[in-house]
Design a protein around this motif. Structure first.
Motif, PDB file in Angstrom:
ATOM      1  N   GLU A  96     -13.405   3.827   0.054  1.00  0.00           N
ATOM      2  CA  GLU A  96     -12.254   3.979   0.947  1.00  0.00           C
ATOM      3  C   GLU A  96     -11.403   2.714   0.879  1.00  0.00           C
ATOM      4  O   GLU A  96     -11.876   1.618   1.164  1.00  0.00           O
ATOM      5  CB  GLU A  96     -12.700   4.235   2.385  1.00  0.00           C
ATOM      6  CG  GLU A  96     -11.527   4.516   3.324  1.00  0.00           C
ATOM      7  CD  GLU A  96     -11.975   4.938   4.712  1.00  0.00           C
ATOM      8  OE1 GLU A  96     -11.947   4.086   5.626  1.00  0.00           O
ATOM      9  OE2 GLU A  96     -12.374   6.109   4.871  1.00  0.00           O
ATOM     10  N   LEU A  97     -10.149   2.899   0.499  1.00  0.00           N
ATOM     11  CA  LEU A  97      -9.230   1.778   0.339  1.00  0.00           C
ATOM     12  C   LEU A  97      -8.177   1.781   1.436  1.00  0.00           C
ATOM     13  O   LEU A  97      -7.746   2.842   1.887  1.00  0.00           O
ATOM     14  CB  LEU A  97      -8.511   1.858  -1.014  1.00  0.00           C
ATOM     15  CG  LEU A  97      -9.363   1.911  -2.281  1.00  0.00           C
ATOM     16  CD1 LEU A  97      -8.461   2.076  -3.490  1.00  0.00           C
ATOM     17  CD2 LEU A  97     -10.233   0.679  -2.412  1.00  0.00           C
ATOM     18  N   THR A  98      -7.780   0.594   1.832  1.00  0.00           N
ATOM     19  CA  THR A  98      -6.565   0.419   2.615  1.00  0.00           C
ATOM     20  C   THR A  98      -5.564  -0.223   1.676  1.00  0.00           C
ATOM     21  O   THR A  98      -5.756  -1.357   1.230  1.00  0.00           O
ATOM     22  CB  THR A  98      -6.790  -0.482   3.835  1.00  0.00           C
ATOM     23  OG1 THR A  98      -7.783   0.107   4.682  1.00  0.00           O
ATOM     24  CG2 THR A  98      -5.502  -0.647   4.630  1.00  0.00           C
ATOM     25  N   ILE A  99      -4.538   0.544   1.310  1.00  0.00           N
ATOM     26  CA  ILE A  99      -3.552   0.034   0.351  1.00  0.00           C
ATOM     27  C   ILE A  99      -2.269  -0.342   1.085  1.00  0.00           C
ATOM     28  O   ILE A  99      -1.925   0.251   2.115  1.00  0.00           O
ATOM     29  CB  ILE A  99      -3.247   1.062  -0.755  1.00  0.00           C
ATOM     30  CG1 ILE A  99      -2.684   2.366  -0.164  1.00  0.00           C
ATOM     31  CG2 ILE A  99      -4.496   1.347  -1.570  1.00  0.00           C
ATOM     32  CD1 ILE A  99      -2.194   3.354  -1.218  1.00  0.00           C
ATOM     33  N   GLY A 100      -1.571  -1.344   0.560  1.00  0.00           N
ATOM     34  CA  GLY A 100      -0.349  -1.808   1.192  1.00  0.00           C
ATOM     35  C   GLY A 100       0.812  -1.883   0.223  1.00  0.00           C
ATOM     36  O   GLY A 100       0.628  -1.956  -0.998  1.00  0.00           O
ATOM     37  N   ASN A 101       2.018  -1.860   0.762  1.00  0.00           N
ATOM     38  CA  ASN A 101       3.258  -1.983   0.004  1.00  0.00           C
ATOM     39  C   ASN A 101       3.511  -3.472  -0.240  1.00  0.00           C
ATOM     40  O   ASN A 101       3.818  -4.213   0.689  1.00  0.00           O
ATOM     41  CB  ASN A 101       4.397  -1.343   0.791  1.00  0.00           C
ATOM     42  CG  ASN A 101       5.715  -1.363   0.050  1.00  0.00           C
ATOM     43  OD1 ASN A 101       6.027  -2.287  -0.688  1.00  0.00           O
ATOM     44  ND2 ASN A 101       6.525  -0.335   0.273  1.00  0.00           N
ATOM     45  N   GLN A 102       3.377  -3.905  -1.508  1.00  0.00           N
ATOM     46  CA  GLN A 102       3.509  -5.322  -1.843  1.00  0.00           C
ATOM     47  C   GLN A 102       4.911  -5.840  -1.532  1.00  0.00           C
ATOM     48  O   GLN A 102       5.079  -6.961  -1.020  1.00  0.00           O
ATOM     49  CB  GLN A 102       3.189  -5.542  -3.325  1.00  0.00           C
ATOM     50  CG  GLN A 102       3.284  -6.985  -3.794  1.00  0.00           C
ATOM     51  CD  GLN A 102       2.189  -7.863  -3.219  1.00  0.00           C
ATOM     52  OE1 GLN A 102       1.086  -7.398  -3.000  1.00  0.00           O
ATOM     53  NE2 GLN A 102       2.507  -9.117  -2.985  1.00  0.00           N
ATOM     54  N   GLY A 103       5.934  -5.057  -1.843  1.00  0.00           N
ATOM     55  CA  GLY A 103       7.307  -5.485  -1.582  1.00  0.00           C
ATOM     56  C   GLY A 103       7.587  -5.668  -0.107  1.00  0.00           C
ATOM     57  O   GLY A 103       8.213  -6.651   0.304  1.00  0.00           O
ATOM     58  N   ARG A 104       7.134  -4.731   0.709  1.00  0.00           N
ATOM     59  CA  ARG A 104       7.349  -4.826   2.155  1.00  0.00           C
ATOM     60  C   ARG A 104       6.565  -6.002   2.748  1.00  0.00           C
ATOM     61  O   ARG A 104       7.035  -6.674   3.668  1.00  0.00           O
ATOM     62  CB  ARG A 104       6.918  -3.521   2.829  1.00  0.00           C
ATOM     63  CG  ARG A 104       7.762  -2.327   2.466  1.00  0.00           C
ATOM     64  CD  ARG A 104       9.175  -2.452   3.025  1.00  0.00           C
ATOM     65  NE  ARG A 104       9.227  -2.121   4.438  1.00  0.00           N
ATOM     66  CZ  ARG A 104      10.174  -2.543   5.286  1.00  0.00           C
ATOM     67  NH1 ARG A 104      11.135  -3.340   4.844  1.00  0.00           N
ATOM     68  NH2 ARG A 104      10.163  -2.182   6.536  1.00  0.00           N
ATOM     69  N   TYR A 105       5.382  -6.265   2.186  1.00  0.00           N
ATOM     70  CA  TYR A 105       4.585  -7.403   2.648  1.00  0.00           C
ATOM     71  C   TYR A 105       5.332  -8.715   2.386  1.00  0.00           C
ATOM     72  O   TYR A 105       5.336  -9.626   3.216  1.00  0.00           O
ATOM     73  CB  TYR A 105       3.233  -7.415   1.938  1.00  0.00           C
ATOM     74  CG  TYR A 105       2.297  -8.503   2.411  1.00  0.00           C
ATOM     75  CD1 TYR A 105       1.586  -8.371   3.599  1.00  0.00           C
ATOM     76  CD2 TYR A 105       2.132  -9.671   1.651  1.00  0.00           C
ATOM     77  CE1 TYR A 105       0.736  -9.370   4.037  1.00  0.00           C
ATOM     78  CE2 TYR A 105       1.281 -10.680   2.087  1.00  0.00           C
ATOM     79  CZ  TYR A 105       0.579 -10.524   3.272  1.00  0.00           C
ATOM     80  OH  TYR A 105      -0.253 -11.520   3.704  1.00  0.00           O
TER      81      TYR A 105
END
Length: 238
Positions: free
Chosen positions: A3-12
């Motif tokens: 189970e992954l929690t993925i994030g938006n690199q650009g928004r970060y």
């Protein structure tokens, strides 16, 4: 399995935390839904990162980096599913603790397909238990009955441990049995098609409909304008 929690690199990078949960193995549609949720569209935002990883295999999450391939992780998760329920997952967990072939997701994929290169002795968690197991179960050494009470099983287990590529784990004692380790997977070009699930979200149908309507309106506008000119001309003729 993973189970992954993925994030938006650009928004970060912009100071905004946009994350979504993705459970592997997954379908392309599930990946697209997760990407859509965090605004990764393949145009304005393309890059993702793994903010968190959870798996029932202890120690595995620590081997997974922040920018791993979703497709490779999907392949690994599918392999782990096939191991679940027949003791294979316990051996894989122990093999991860041993630490061979765990330096990358590629290594882990190959490890999951080469577990016959390892022997796992469930319940053997220290040198003394290993000594008893080797003598009583594996018949590695015949001890005369009259001296069995004086035999140092712990020392024998210690010698065995020191002379093998092995480790005591929560699942038992695991050792490399010297079998031939075969590299089934050498890189992303080898990835089976069914595990290639990463894809950016499709353009929304509503957006396409709006664009189509605007196009039709622009195409129709000149015709309407010509009609007015013709009407005006007819009025002058009167």
């Amino acid at each position: 399995m993973i189970e992954l929690t993925i994030g938006n690199q650009g928004r970060y990078a912009e100071g905004v935390l946009a994350v979504a949960t993705l459970t592997l193995p997954a379908t392309t549609e599930a990946v697209q839904a997760a990407l859509s949720h965090i605004g990764v569209d393949g145009r304005r935002y393309e890059e993702i990162y793994i903010a968190q990883c959870e798996t029932p295999v202890p120690g595995l999450a620590a081997r997974i980096g922040e920018y791993e391939s979703i497709d490779e992780l999907n392949c690994l998760a599918a392999l782990l599913e096939t191991l679940d329920g027949n003791g294979g997952l316990d051996k894989f967990e122990a093999a991860v603790t041993l630490g061979e072939y765990t330096g990358s997701v590629k290594d882990l994929i190959n490890l999951a397909q080469n577990l016959d290169c390892y022997d796992l002795y469930p319940g053997v968690t220290d040198e003394e238990k290993l000594g008893y197991y080797m003598i009583d179960e594996m018949c590695a050494l015949k001890i005369p009955e009259e001296i069995q009470g004086y035999f140092d099983y712990e020392a024998y287990g210690r010698d065995t441990f020191l002379n093998e590529t092995s480790e005591f784990t929560d699942r038992g004692y695991i050792c490399n049995n010297g079998g031939s380790f075969i590299e089934h997977y050498s890189g992303r070009d080898d990835l089976p098609e069914e595990h290639r699930v990463f894809a950016y979200p499709k353009e929304k149908e509503a957006t396409r409909s709006i664009l189509a309507t605007l196009k039709q309106h622009r195409e129709a506008a000149p015709a309407a304008h010509s009609g007015k000119e013709k009407t005006a001309a007819s009025h002058d003729e009167r």
